[in-house]
Design a protein around this motif. Structure first.
Motif, PDB file in Angstrom:
ATOM      1  N   ALA A  67      49.892 -38.341  64.063  1.00 44.97           N
ATOM      2  CA  ALA A  67      51.180 -38.268  63.772  1.00 44.97           C
ATOM      3  C   ALA A  67      51.567 -37.899  62.457  1.00 44.97           C
ATOM      4  O   ALA A  67      50.907 -38.084  61.645  1.00 44.97           O
ATOM      5  N   VAL A  68      52.582 -37.126  62.556  1.00 43.09           N
ATOM      6  CA  VAL A  68      53.163 -36.712  60.990  1.00 43.09           C
ATOM      7  C   VAL A  68      54.570 -37.282  60.821  1.00 43.09           C
ATOM      8  O   VAL A  68      55.528 -36.631  61.619  1.00 43.09           O
ATOM      9  N   HIS A  69      54.671 -38.060  60.057  1.00 44.60           N
ATOM     10  CA  HIS A  69      55.923 -38.569  59.729  1.00 44.60           C
ATOM     11  C   HIS A  69      56.695 -38.235  58.292  1.00 44.60           C
ATOM     12  O   HIS A  69      57.748 -38.253  58.057  1.00 44.60           O
ATOM     13  N   SER A  70      55.857 -37.400  57.492  1.00 48.74           N
ATOM     14  CA  SER A  70      56.461 -37.019  56.220  1.00 48.74           C
ATOM     15  C   SER A  70      55.374 -35.629  55.770  1.00 48.74           C
ATOM     16  O   SER A  70      54.221 -35.577  56.336  1.00 48.74           O
ATOM     17  N   ALA A  71      55.872 -34.752  54.995  1.00 48.09           N
ATOM     18  CA  ALA A  71      55.119 -33.604  54.576  1.00 48.09           C
ATOM     19  C   ALA A  71      53.962 -34.356  54.067  1.00 48.09           C
ATOM     20  O   ALA A  71      52.694 -33.515  54.067  1.00 48.09           O
ATOM     21  N   ALA A  72      53.804 -35.574  53.414  1.00 48.54           N
ATOM     22  CA  ALA A  72      52.541 -35.976  53.090  1.00 48.54           C
ATOM     23  C   ALA A  72      51.349 -36.109  53.856  1.00 48.54           C
ATOM     24  O   ALA A  72      50.377 -36.320  53.695  1.00 48.54           O
ATOM     25  N   ASP A  73      51.778 -36.286  55.068  1.00 51.62           N
ATOM     26  CA  ASP A  73      50.884 -36.458  56.257  1.00 51.62           C
ATOM     27  C   ASP A  73      50.084 -35.167  56.565  1.00 51.62           C
ATOM     28  O   ASP A  73      49.221 -35.634  57.689  1.00 51.62           O
ATOM     29  N   LEU A  74      50.518 -34.129  56.232  1.00 50.59           N
ATOM     30  CA  LEU A  74      50.054 -32.855  56.651  1.00 50.59           C
ATOM     31  C   LEU A  74      48.646 -32.508  56.358  1.00 50.59           C
ATOM     32  O   LEU A  74      48.073 -32.064  57.206  1.00 50.59           O
ATOM     33  N   GLU A  75      48.459 -32.785  54.832  1.00 48.50           N
ATOM     34  CA  GLU A  75      47.005 -32.557  54.431  1.00 48.50           C
ATOM     35  C   GLU A  75      45.894 -33.438  55.135  1.00 48.50           C
ATOM     36  O   GLU A  75      44.808 -33.109  55.452  1.00 48.50           O
ATOM     37  N   PRO A  76      46.444 -34.762  55.199  1.00 49.78           N
ATOM     38  CA  PRO A  76      45.493 -35.494  55.895  1.00 49.78           C
ATOM     39  C   PRO A  76      45.123 -35.084  57.330  1.00 49.78           C
ATOM     40  O   PRO A  76      43.805 -35.305  57.703  1.00 49.78           O
ATOM     41  N   ALA A  77      46.197 -34.943  58.040  1.00 47.37           N
ATOM     42  CA  ALA A  77      45.880 -34.242  59.360  1.00 47.37           C
ATOM     43  C   ALA A  77      45.065 -33.086  59.506  1.00 47.37           C
ATOM     44  O   ALA A  77      44.210 -33.196  60.366  1.00 47.37           O
ATOM     45  N   MET A  78      45.342 -32.296  58.381  1.00 49.17           N
ATOM     46  CA  MET A  78      44.394 -30.821  58.535  1.00 49.17           C
ATOM     47  C   MET A  78      42.898 -31.385  58.008  1.00 49.17           C
ATOM     48  O   MET A  78      41.847 -30.873  58.810  1.00 49.17           O
ATOM     49  N   ALA A  79      42.912 -32.351  57.303  1.00 46.95           N
ATOM     50  CA  ALA A  79      41.532 -32.800  56.822  1.00 46.95           C
ATOM     51  C   ALA A  79      40.725 -33.352  58.111  1.00 46.95           C
ATOM     52  O   ALA A  79      39.486 -33.124  58.404  1.00 46.95           O
ATOM     53  N   ALA A  80      41.522 -34.204  58.904  1.00 46.68           N
ATOM     54  CA  ALA A  80      41.010 -34.781  60.045  1.00 46.68           C
ATOM     55  C   ALA A  80      40.564 -33.782  61.009  1.00 46.68           C
ATOM     56  O   ALA A  80      39.631 -34.052  61.948  1.00 46.68           O
ATOM     57  N   LEU A  81      41.697 -33.145  61.477  1.00 50.19           N
ATOM     58  CA  LEU A  81      41.574 -31.943  62.731  1.00 50.19           C
ATOM     59  C   LEU A  81      40.859 -30.479  62.345  1.00 50.19           C
ATOM     60  O   LEU A  81      40.263 -30.107  63.275  1.00 50.19           O
ATOM     61  N   GLY A  82      40.904 -30.085  61.078  1.00 59.63           N
ATOM     62  CA  GLY A  82      40.436 -28.834  60.727  1.00 59.63           C
ATOM     63  C   GLY A  82      41.428 -27.895  61.203  1.00 59.63           C
ATOM     64  O   GLY A  82      42.458 -28.222  61.962  1.00 59.63           O
ATOM     65  N   LEU A  83      41.160 -26.444  60.956  1.00 62.82           N
ATOM     66  CA  LEU A  83      41.871 -25.513  61.179  1.00 62.82           C
ATOM     67  C   LEU A  83      41.293 -24.607  62.357  1.00 62.82           C
ATOM     68  O   LEU A  83      39.908 -24.536  62.202  1.00 62.82           O
ATOM     69  N   PRO A  84      41.746 -23.884  63.182  1.00 60.71           N
ATOM     70  CA  PRO A  84      43.203 -23.942  63.372  1.00 60.71           C
ATOM     71  C   PRO A  84      43.635 -25.300  63.856  1.00 60.71           C
ATOM     72  O   PRO A  84      43.111 -25.842  64.810  1.00 60.71           O
ATOM     73  N   THR A 102      46.595 -21.410  60.710  1.00 60.13           N
ATOM     74  CA  THR A 102      45.108 -20.893  60.903  1.00 60.13           C
ATOM     75  C   THR A 102      44.673 -21.127  59.389  1.00 60.13           C
ATOM     76  O   THR A 102      43.412 -20.769  59.143  1.00 60.13           O
ATOM     77  N   ARG A 103      45.810 -21.221  58.729  1.00 60.20           N
ATOM     78  CA  ARG A 103      45.292 -21.177  57.162  1.00 60.20           C
ATOM     79  C   ARG A 103      45.883 -22.334  56.431  1.00 60.20           C
ATOM     80  O   ARG A 103      47.033 -22.843  56.654  1.00 60.20           O
ATOM     81  N   ILE A 104      45.295 -22.740  55.284  1.00 63.39           N
ATOM     82  CA  ILE A 104      46.040 -23.634  54.549  1.00 63.39           C
ATOM     83  C   ILE A 104      47.355 -23.105  54.051  1.00 63.39           C
ATOM     84  O   ILE A 104      48.295 -24.136  54.087  1.00 63.39           O
ATOM     85  N   LYS A 105      47.682 -21.812  53.832  1.00 63.28           N
ATOM     86  CA  LYS A 105      49.038 -21.499  53.426  1.00 63.28           C
ATOM     87  C   LYS A 105      50.119 -21.998  54.674  1.00 63.28           C
ATOM     88  O   LYS A 105      51.182 -22.168  54.345  1.00 63.28           O
ATOM     89  N   HIS A 106      49.502 -21.663  55.797  1.00 59.82           N
ATOM     90  CA  HIS A 106      50.556 -22.275  56.980  1.00 59.82           C
ATOM     91  C   HIS A 106      50.914 -23.826  56.825  1.00 59.82           C
ATOM     92  O   HIS A 106      52.068 -23.917  57.101  1.00 59.82           O
ATOM     93  N   VAL A 107      50.067 -24.555  56.478  1.00 64.33           N
ATOM     94  CA  VAL A 107      50.108 -26.133  56.497  1.00 64.33           C
ATOM     95  C   VAL A 107      51.236 -26.100  55.212  1.00 64.33           C
ATOM     96  O   VAL A 107      52.103 -26.968  55.413  1.00 64.33           O
ATOM     97  N   ASP A 108      51.064 -25.425  54.179  1.00 65.96           N
ATOM     98  CA  ASP A 108      51.791 -25.783  52.995  1.00 65.96           C
ATOM     99  C   ASP A 108      53.345 -25.123  53.552  1.00 65.96           C
ATOM    100  O   ASP A 108      54.245 -25.922  52.678  1.00 65.96           O
ATOM    101  N   GLU A 109      53.564 -23.896  53.954  1.00 71.31           N
ATOM    102  CA  GLU A 109      54.824 -23.576  54.553  1.00 71.31           C
ATOM    103  C   GLU A 109      55.396 -24.527  55.382  1.00 71.31           C
ATOM    104  O   GLU A 109      56.790 -24.969  55.393  1.00 71.31           O
ATOM    105  N   ALA A 110      54.645 -25.423  56.290  1.00 63.46           N
ATOM    106  CA  ALA A 110      55.281 -26.311  57.214  1.00 63.46           C
ATOM    107  C   ALA A 110      55.904 -27.556  56.454  1.00 63.46           C
ATOM    108  O   ALA A 110      56.696 -28.342  56.895  1.00 63.46           O
ATOM    109  N   LYS A 111      55.275 -27.838  55.288  1.00 63.78           N
ATOM    110  CA  LYS A 111      55.712 -28.949  54.335  1.00 63.78           C
ATOM    111  C   LYS A 111      57.370 -28.916  54.337  1.00 63.78           C
ATOM    112  O   LYS A 111      57.622 -29.771  53.951  1.00 63.78           O
ATOM    113  N   HIS A 112      57.901 -27.717  54.063  1.00 64.44           N
ATOM    114  CA  HIS A 112      59.244 -27.468  53.578  1.00 64.44           C
ATOM    115  C   HIS A 112      60.049 -27.435  54.994  1.00 64.44           C
ATOM    116  O   HIS A 112      61.493 -27.438  54.919  1.00 64.44           O
ATOM    117  N   THR A 113      59.554 -27.090  55.895  1.00 66.12           N
ATOM    118  CA  THR A 113      60.389 -26.542  57.144  1.00 66.12           C
ATOM    119  C   THR A 113      60.222 -27.403  58.520  1.00 66.12           C
ATOM    120  O   THR A 113      60.898 -27.128  59.508  1.00 66.12           O
TER     121      THR A 113
END
Length: 124
Positions: A67-84, A102-113
């Protein structure tokens, strides 16, 4: 005789008062032996992160989810699930705003949108 529940899903999460009332109606109907079609309990597990948890506990193979409730949850989710991984709404059936990261860049972009609440899903 039967009662057909025609209600919004996820009922419990979006309309908790309606869910409580529907459960009370269902309980009274069961006590009287009335058949229920689409009971309210069936309308409260469409949240994708909860579905994944329930399925995994039941031994049903499925993608891992966080679950992602805030932008701060994205990096831990990526660490747990991996990419893509896939990012999407956690509580809606619609396929609007589904993202493939598929890239860390996509996760960073998602933090804002990203529209919240969201779910990060392992891509299998």
């Amino acid at each position: 005789m039967a009662i057909l529940f025609y209600l919004c899903d996820p009922l419990r999460e979006n309309y908790p008062a309606c869910y409580s009332e529907a459960v009370a109606i269902a309980r009274a109907a069961r006590e009287q032996g009335i058949k229920l079609l689409n009971p309210p309990e069936n309308l409260s597990n469409s949240i994708k992160s909860l579905q994944a948890e329930l399925w995994q506990r039941a031994g049903i193979p499925c993608a891992s989810a966080r679950a992602v409730h805030s932008a701060a949850d994205l990096e831990p989710a990526m660490a747990a699930l991996g990419l893509p991984m896939i990012l999407r709404s956690d509580d809606q059936h619609v396929q609007v705003d589904v993202r493939l990261c598929t890239r860390i860049k996509h996760v960073d972009e998602a933090k804002h949108t990203l529209t919240l609440p969201a779910v990060a899903l392992q891509l299998i």
